[in-house]
Design a protein around this motif. Structure first.
Motif, mmCIF file in Angstrom:
data_model
loop_
_atom_site.group_PDB
_atom_site.id
_atom_site.type_symbol
_atom_site.label_atom_id
_atom_site.label_comp_id
_atom_site.label_asym_id
_atom_site.label_seq_id
_atom_site.Cartn_x
_atom_site.Cartn_y
_atom_site.Cartn_z
ATOM 1 N N ASP A 1 1.158 -1.396 -0.018
ATOM 2 C CA ASP A 1 0.090 -0.084 -0.039
ATOM 3 C C ASP A 1 0.972 1.141 -0.144
ATOM 4 O O ASP A 1 1.907 1.190 0.707
ATOM 5 C CB ASP A 1 -0.987 -0.026 1.224
ATOM 6 N N ASP A 2 0.464 2.317 -0.629
ATOM 7 C CA ASP A 2 1.130 3.498 -0.788
ATOM 8 C C ASP A 2 1.679 4.195 0.446
ATOM 9 O O ASP A 2 2.716 4.508 0.735
ATOM 10 C CB ASP A 2 0.480 4.695 -1.626
ATOM 11 N N ILE A 3 0.820 3.961 1.648
ATOM 12 C CA ILE A 3 1.431 4.528 2.838
ATOM 13 C C ILE A 3 1.914 3.505 3.660
ATOM 14 O O ILE A 3 2.179 3.737 4.929
ATOM 15 C CB ILE A 3 0.179 5.137 3.613
ATOM 16 N N ASP A 4 2.139 2.253 3.513
ATOM 17 C CA ASP A 4 2.890 1.401 4.360
ATOM 18 C C ASP A 4 4.161 1.853 4.905
ATOM 19 O O ASP A 4 4.338 1.577 5.921
ATOM 20 C CB ASP A 4 2.979 0.084 3.577
ATOM 21 N N ASP A 5 5.034 2.254 4.156
ATOM 22 C CA ASP A 5 6.596 2.769 4.365
ATOM 23 C C ASP A 5 6.120 3.642 5.881
ATOM 24 O O ASP A 5 6.717 3.594 6.763
ATOM 25 C CB ASP A 5 7.432 3.335 3.659
#
Ligand code: ADP
Length: 630
Positions: A468-472
């Motif tokens: 997911d784009d916000i995982d990091d």
């Protein structure tokens, strides 16, 4: 008097076509849709009437009336709600008044909708369902508070256009007059209307009334029969959320969910409870099965409908739930709030804060329970809403740990599509493994194929695939789980090799220093890699920097982000690096060596998912080299 004939917007024609042809097997739902609209219109009028006496000057009872007229072949659905002005009618009944029109049209074309036409419900095509049973629909409407001669008459035969004219109308509100098709004439019959109202609209708060005429023996002359007309209420009107749980059937819960959500699939979970104590309220919440198309839109409406003493105060009370639980639909009723609350007051109201806390806990507890007792159902739910839920890690510090327990990831050891929790991961970490490894990427295939995973693969270490784009961002914020720190495969110094890393670092020290000097504007360090097996080089980010993918995403969104540190890692066992070391030993100033360093750096950019700095120069350099060695 002005009459105007107008064309429907193109999308309306498409919708009409779909509604008329695809939803045909459930044509009785037109009545639910029209009653639901009438009920919404009364909600609005009732709310305004709390502060504006001109809305309901005579204090008339709010009601919805069904008027079947057998002679004329029409069924009228009448309400004494807010009504429509001319402009509102043109806007509301001539277009698809929703923000996601483009998405909607895309969806219309999709297989999913062709197979499940009920999905279109979430787009608010409710009114147009009238054309399933009527070949002509007339809408007479007068805005509450407007004079009798400012009413409007809207009319259409679903032939691509409609007319709109000014008329005179007694009383405020709206009459929807359906000129029933021959095959829909059963909707003139009392029993049929009773049945449909009972089935779909029983919980509607306002009475749905109808005049019925009975013939009975004349008490004065038993030989004769007389006709008597009385008004009957067709729905039981009990607010479902105030009822006792065991008085409500699954079907009633589901029907109410449809009413408030326009989602025709069954909800994944229903949460119904009454809180007692210093703050008392009733809540009926639903966790949907399917993600609404617009859940990531700015204008997505958050929060349950708020009632205060049976009066609907607002249809989406965003102060009641945090945005990361915006998938929750439902109703909350509290007697502890004043009737005239405004959004502003709600924002910092103590009662609301208590309810918010309570609802949030209830929803998170329900998810935890679901994860434990129905793992498959939870995995499906997570597939739809996990990306939204995990925003909570960023926004709700106090509940970070609780939300972390709910996260699921695919990993290098799971089958595609199967996910594990962080607890599962930790439980199967080998004793000597200290950290939770994760790899970010746009999708599983890209993340898995990455050179950054080479050494993990060789050692058989499981790596979470964070796609997911916000995982990091959220993993960095979480920092650790069950005492174990997270370690990105893309960041920091890793040592997954054979224990000779330091030795190699010394052995190659001079070559690395030369590379570093040549690349000093691009990278902050060049070092021996503890993560590469097949590839010669890769770029990694600093331990505390943003993941390069994230950096790119933020930039694409137009946000300023500091350029993170980049380190070039070199695989000392790769034949090319071994060759370079030999070249270096023979002639540290070799031009060939310089060319290699440039090409290697561009390669590393490619592996990171970037472009070479100068693609033309890169291609030329590569071709030149190939020509020389061919
Ligand atoms: P939705 O109800 O999902 O917005 P509809 O197609 O059912 O979509 O209705 C479109 C709009 O028409 C409503 O949002 C409302 O503004 C208006 N409308 C429909 N029925 C009524 C009514 N009985 N009274 C007032 N406005 C109505």
């Amino acid at each position: 008097m002005t009459v105007s004939k107008r064309k429907f917007k193109a999308e309306v024609n498409k919708v009409l076509d779909l509604v008329i042809h695809s939803l045909y097997s459930h044509k009785e739902i037109f009545l639910r849709e029209l009653i639901s609209n009438a009920s919404d219109a009364i909600d609005k009028a009732r709310y305004l009437s709390l502060t504006d006496p001109a809305i309901n000057p005579d204090g008339a009872d709010w009601q919805i009336e069904l008027i079947p007229d057998t002679a004329a072949g029409t069924l009228t659905v009448r309400d004494n709600g807010i009504g429509l002005t001319r402009d509102e009618a043109a806007e509301a009944l001539g277009t698809i008044a929703h923000s996601g029109t483009k998405e909607f049209l895309k969806l219309l074309e999709s297989r999913e909708v062709k197979d499940n036409p009920e999905l279109i419900g979430q787009f608010g095509v409710g009114f147009y369902s009238a054309f399933m049973v009527a070949d002509q629909v007339t809408v007479l409407s007068r805005r509450a508070g407007a004079p009798a001669d400012q009413a409007i008459c809207w009319q259409s035969e679903a032939d691509g256009s409609y007319t709109l004219e000014d008329v005179v109308k007694d009383g405020r509100g709206t009459d929807i007059i359906l000129h029933l098709k021959e095959e829909a004439k059963q909707y003139l019959q009392e029993w049929e209307l009773r049945k449909v109202v009972k089935q779909y609209s029983d919980f509607i708060e306002y009475p749905v009334v109808m005049a019925v005429t009975r013939s009975k023996p004349d008490p004065e002359d038993k030989e004769q029969r007389i006709e008597e007309t009385e008004t009957v209420t067709l729905n039981s009107r009990k607010a479902i959320w105030l009822k006792d749980k065991n008085e409500i059937s699954a079907e009633e819960y589901h029907e109410f969910y449809r009413h408030i959500s326009h989602d025709y699939t069954e909800p994944a979970k229903t949460i119904h409870y009454r809180a007692e104590g210093t703050t008392e309220f009733s809540a009926l919440l639903y966790l949907p099965k399917q993600r609404p198309f617009n859940i990531y839109y700015q204008d997505y409406k958050i929060g349950p409908t708020l009632y205060v003493r049976r009066v609907q105060i607002m249809d989406h009370c965003e102060a009641m739930l945090p945005p990361y639980l915006r998938f929750v639909k439902g109703v909350v009723e509290s007697a502890d709030l004043p009737l005239n609350v405004s959004r502003e007051i709600l924002q910092d109201n103590k009662t609301v804060a208590v309810i918010n806390k309570n609802l949030t806990k209830k929803v998170l507890d329900t998810l935890a329970e679901m994860k434990k007792s129905e793992p498959e159902g939870y995995a499906d739910f997570y597939g739809q809403f996990g990306r939204v839920l995990k925003e909570g890690i960023h926004h709700d510090h106090a509940r970070r740990e609780t939300i972390a327990d709910l996260l699921l990831f695919e990993s290098t050891s799971t089958e595609p599509g199967k996910k594990i929790s962080l607890a599962d991961y930790v439980a199967r970490m080998p004793a000597e493994q200290q950290e939770i490894y994760y790899m970010t990427g746009p999708d599983r295939a890209t993340a898995e194929a990455s050179p950054y995973l080479e050494a993990f693969k060789e050692k058989g270490l499981e790596v979470l695939l964070a796609t997911d784009d916000i995982d990091d961002l959220i993993i960095s914020e979480l920092g650790r789980y069950q005492e174990k720190e997270f370690q990105s495969a893309l960041k920091g110094d890793l040592d997954l090799g054979d224990g000779t890393k330091e030795e190699k670092q010394k052995e190659y020290g001079d070559l690395l220093a030369l590379m570093q000097e040549q690349l000093k504007d691009q990278v902050s360090a060049v070092r021996v890699s503890g993560r590469l097996k097949e590839s010669a080089v890769c770029l990694v980010a600093g331990e505390h920097d943003l993941d390069p993918q994230m950096e790119k995403m933020f930039r694409a969104l137009g946000q300023e982000v500091p350029k993170g540190e980049r380190i070039l890692e070199v695989n000392p066992d790769h034949p090319l690096i071994v060759k370079m070391q030999a070249l270096f030993a023979a002639d540290a100033t070799s031009g060939r060596l310089k060319e290699y360093v440039e090409l290697l750096f561009d390669q590393a950019l490619l592996l990171e998912g970037d472009r070479p700095r100068d693609p033309v120069a890169f291609a030329r350099g590569l071709s030149k080299l190939m020509a020389e060695t061919a």
